[in-house]
Structures are given as C-alpha cells and as structure tokens.
Design an enzyme around this catalytic site. Structure first.
Site, PDB file in Angstrom:
ATOM      1  N   ASP A  59       0.790  -1.248   0.000  1.00 58.50           N
ATOM      2  CA  ASP A  59       0.000   0.000   0.000  1.00 58.50           C
ATOM      3  C   ASP A  59       0.820   1.297   0.000  1.00 58.50           C
ATOM      4  O   ASP A  59       0.475   2.238   0.738  1.00 58.50           O
ATOM      5  CB  ASP A  59      -0.969   0.007   1.191  1.00 58.50           C
ATOM      6  CG  ASP A  59      -1.978  -1.126   1.164  1.00 58.50           C
ATOM      7  OD1 ASP A  59      -1.902  -1.971   0.253  1.00 58.50           O
ATOM      8  OD2 ASP A  59      -2.837  -1.188   2.060  1.00 58.50           O
ATOM      9  N   ASP A  88      -4.604  -0.901  -1.654  1.00 55.03           N
ATOM     10  CA  ASP A  88      -5.906  -0.787  -1.024  1.00 55.03           C
ATOM     11  C   ASP A  88      -6.808  -0.218  -2.126  1.00 55.03           C
ATOM     12  O   ASP A  88      -6.435   0.765  -2.784  1.00 55.03           O
ATOM     13  CB  ASP A  88      -5.769   0.195   0.152  1.00 55.03           C
ATOM     14  CG  ASP A  88      -6.633  -0.162   1.344  1.00 55.03           C
ATOM     15  OD1 ASP A  88      -6.927  -1.346   1.554  1.00 55.03           O
ATOM     16  OD2 ASP A  88      -7.001   0.779   2.084  1.00 55.03           O
ATOM     17  N   HIS A 121     -10.730   0.538  -2.625  1.00 55.08           N
ATOM     18  CA  HIS A 121     -12.084   0.518  -2.083  1.00 55.08           C
ATOM     19  C   HIS A 121     -13.126   1.149  -3.008  1.00 55.08           C
ATOM     20  O   HIS A 121     -12.873   2.199  -3.606  1.00 55.08           O
ATOM     21  CB  HIS A 121     -12.129   1.317  -0.770  1.00 55.08           C
ATOM     22  CG  HIS A 121     -11.264   0.777   0.331  1.00 55.08           C
ATOM     23  ND1 HIS A 121     -11.267  -0.546   0.711  1.00 55.08           N
ATOM     24  CD2 HIS A 121     -10.381   1.408   1.171  1.00 55.08           C
ATOM     25  CE1 HIS A 121     -10.429  -0.713   1.727  1.00 55.08           C
ATOM     26  NE2 HIS A 121      -9.870   0.451   2.015  1.00 55.08           N
ATOM     27  N   HIS A 137     -17.498   2.058   0.673  1.00 59.05           N
ATOM     28  CA  HIS A 137     -16.865   1.086   1.569  1.00 59.05           C
ATOM     29  C   HIS A 137     -17.194   1.360   3.041  1.00 59.05           C
ATOM     30  O   HIS A 137     -17.129   2.501   3.501  1.00 59.05           O
ATOM     31  CB  HIS A 137     -15.341   1.073   1.368  1.00 59.05           C
ATOM     32  CG  HIS A 137     -14.693  -0.161   1.893  1.00 59.05           C
ATOM     33  ND1 HIS A 137     -14.091  -0.218   3.123  1.00 59.05           N
ATOM     34  CD2 HIS A 137     -14.586  -1.410   1.352  1.00 59.05           C
ATOM     35  CE1 HIS A 137     -13.626  -1.457   3.309  1.00 59.05           C
ATOM     36  NE2 HIS A 137     -13.910  -2.194   2.252  1.00 59.05           N
ATOM     37  N   HIS A 152     -10.513   6.806   1.700  1.00 60.78           N
ATOM     38  CA  HIS A 152      -9.162   6.684   1.157  1.00 60.78           C
ATOM     39  C   HIS A 152      -9.119   5.600   0.083  1.00 60.78           C
ATOM     40  O   HIS A 152      -9.933   4.678   0.092  1.00 60.78           O
ATOM     41  CB  HIS A 152      -8.163   6.315   2.282  1.00 60.78           C
ATOM     42  CG  HIS A 152      -8.465   4.984   2.902  1.00 60.78           C
ATOM     43  ND1 HIS A 152      -9.428   4.821   3.878  1.00 60.78           N
ATOM     44  CD2 HIS A 152      -7.956   3.747   2.662  1.00 60.78           C
ATOM     45  CE1 HIS A 152      -9.498   3.544   4.214  1.00 60.78           C
ATOM     46  NE2 HIS A 152      -8.624   2.863   3.487  1.00 60.78           N
ATOM     47  N   LYS A 154      -6.965  -5.111  -2.963  1.00 57.64           N
ATOM     48  CA  LYS A 154      -7.750  -5.667  -1.862  1.00 57.64           C
ATOM     49  C   LYS A 154      -8.678  -4.602  -1.293  1.00 57.64           C
ATOM     50  O   LYS A 154      -8.482  -3.416  -1.538  1.00 57.64           O
ATOM     51  CB  LYS A 154      -6.803  -6.180  -0.778  1.00 57.64           C
ATOM     52  CG  LYS A 154      -5.945  -5.057  -0.213  1.00 57.64           C
ATOM     53  CD  LYS A 154      -4.872  -5.530   0.705  1.00 57.64           C
ATOM     54  CE  LYS A 154      -4.035  -4.374   1.189  1.00 57.64           C
ATOM     55  NZ  LYS A 154      -4.774  -3.335   1.929  1.00 57.64           N
ATOM     56  N   CYS A 208      -1.982  -2.686   7.525  1.00 57.50           N
ATOM     57  CA  CYS A 208      -1.866  -3.606   6.382  1.00 57.50           C
ATOM     58  C   CYS A 208      -0.565  -4.401   6.381  1.00 57.50           C
ATOM     59  O   CYS A 208      -0.561  -5.559   5.974  1.00 57.50           O
ATOM     60  CB  CYS A 208      -2.087  -2.839   5.094  1.00 57.50           C
ATOM     61  SG  CYS A 208      -3.804  -2.301   4.981  1.00 57.50           S
TER      62      CYS A 208
HETATM   63  C1  VGL Z   1      -4.630   0.737   5.747  1.00 58.32           C
HETATM   64  C2  VGL Z   1      -6.143   1.685   7.162  1.00 58.32           C
HETATM   65  C3  VGL Z   1      -7.154   1.494   6.243  1.00 58.32           C
HETATM   66  C4  VGL Z   1      -3.209   0.327   5.495  1.00 58.32           C
HETATM   67  C5  VGL Z   1      -5.618   0.537   4.808  1.00 58.32           C
HETATM   68  O1  VGL Z   1      -2.790   0.251   4.317  1.00 58.32           O
HETATM   69  O2  VGL Z   1      -2.495   0.082   6.488  1.00 58.32           O
HETATM   70  N1  VGL Z   1      -4.894   1.292   6.921  1.00 58.32           N
HETATM   71  N2  VGL Z   1      -6.873   0.923   5.075  1.00 58.32           N
HETATM   72 ZN    ZN Z   2      -8.342   0.832   3.544  1.00 51.52          ZN
END
Ligand code: VGL
Ligand code: ZN
Length: 206
Positions: free
Chosen positions: A11, A49, A51, A55, A84, A109, A154
C-alpha cells in the site's frame, strides 16, 4: 537474494503519504528505502488498497461516526477511516516516486464494500482469500519480506497471515511507517513476536 524469497510492498499509495487523505506520519520516507530493496528480489509483489466509494470502513458511510472512531462489524472491531484509496482515484495510485518496473505482481484488496481487508492474503472476516499465497507457492517462494504502509495495519495483518500460510516471515522495519491508533503499533509488534515474525533492517539484505 535467494530465489525462494519475495518482497511484498504494501500500500505505498498517495492517500497514505503525508499529503493524502489517511496520512501515515513520515509515510514518504519508506519510498527510497523500498526503491533500494526492490532490485534485490526476483519476486516483488505490490499491493493496493482499492475501495469502492461506499466502503464500510469509511466513517462517512456511517451515521454519527467520525474518522478514527471504532465500531463493531459482523467480523469484529473496525476502526473507521477517512475515505481513502477509492478505486481509480489519484489517491489510490501508487506513489509516483516508487521505482516500479512493471514486472511486479499486483494485488488489489478491500474491494468488497462490506468487509475491510488490511491483509494481502485474506479479508478481515478471515474467510475470503486472495490468490497471493498460491501465486507465491507456485513460484517456489518460502520466505516473504514485508514493507510499506502502514506498519500496524496492512503490513502487520499481511505478515500475520503470511505466517498462517506457512511462509517464513520478516518485516523490514526501516521500510515501514505506522499510524498508531489506540496502541496498535505496540500490539502489532507483540503479535509478531508471538508468531515468530522477525524484524530486520533493510541494510542487512544482500
Ligand atoms: C490501511 C487503514 C485502512 C493500510 C488501509 O494500508 O495500512 N490502513 N486501510
Ligand atoms: Zn483501507
């Protein structure tokens, strides 16, 4: 690097950099470190990430909730985030200065709006699997090295699931940065210890 080792870059997306919608403190500092590590691996995985706008991990999709509140979902506790990494948005793109070659394997994901998916291996309900573990095994990978954002979400969830999938698992500590909500960073590090996950510096990679 051994042929049986893979680097998983988690990510490193615009929304998780200091100027993004879910900023990870010092997030961009991981980029030069990861850029140095990537050429040392034959197998590199990039996760995103990814979404849908509706979401359920977004505070804005709940009534009377604000970012960083915690709520209960059918699969357990869920931190609610600022919106995000919405699919196809600028914020969801990989950081521009990440030295991507194009030969990396990409895993997206968090596409199911009802379930969060911090891990690159399983969604947060622990049931729905991505193809990552099988893809790695098909290539003879037995050891994985994790880096990216955020350490305590993550990266950590992916590391813990990598152990579940039978991989020897390392976290490149200087190539990660965390968010640290409600003691999440210390909790993650304790879990790594309990599961035999080793933390190493990227300087020790050859
Ligand atoms: C993440 C919070 C929400 C991450 C992803 O990549 O760590 N954290 N979505
Ligand atoms: Zn996320």
């Amino acid at each position: 690097m051994n042929k049986n080792q893979a680097l998983i870059v988690v990510d490193v997306q615009n929304d998780f950099l200091e100027t993004g919608s879910l900023p990870v403190p010092e997030g961009s500092k991981v980029i030069p470190v990861i850029n140095k590590a990537m050429p040392l691996f034959q197998t590199v995985v990039l996760t995103q990430d990814w979404h849908p706008a509706e979401h359920k991990s977004f505070a804005s999709n709940h009534e009377n909730k604000k970012p960083y509140d915690v709520t209960t979902m059918p699969y357990g506790q869920q931190v609610l985030w600022p919106a995000h990494c919405v699919q196809n948005s600028k914020g969801a793109e990989l950081a521009e200065t990440l030295a991507v070659k194009g030969t990396e394997f990409k895993v997206r994901k968090g596409t199911n709006s009802e379930v969060d998916s911090y891990s690159a291996f399983f969604e947060a309900d622990g049931k729905s699997k991505t193809i990552l573990a099988d893809w790695l095994r098909d290539r003879g990978i037995t050891e994985v090295f994790l880096c990216g954002l955020a350490t305590d979400f993550c990266v950590s969830w992916s590391a813990l699931d990598a152990v579940k999938e039978g991989f020897k698992t390392f976290v490149l500590e200087d190539a990660c940065r965390g968010i640290d909500v409600g003691g999440s960073l210390a909790a993650a590090k304790q879990q790594w210890k309990d599961k035999g996950i080793e933390t190493i510096s990227s300087n020790s990679l050859r």
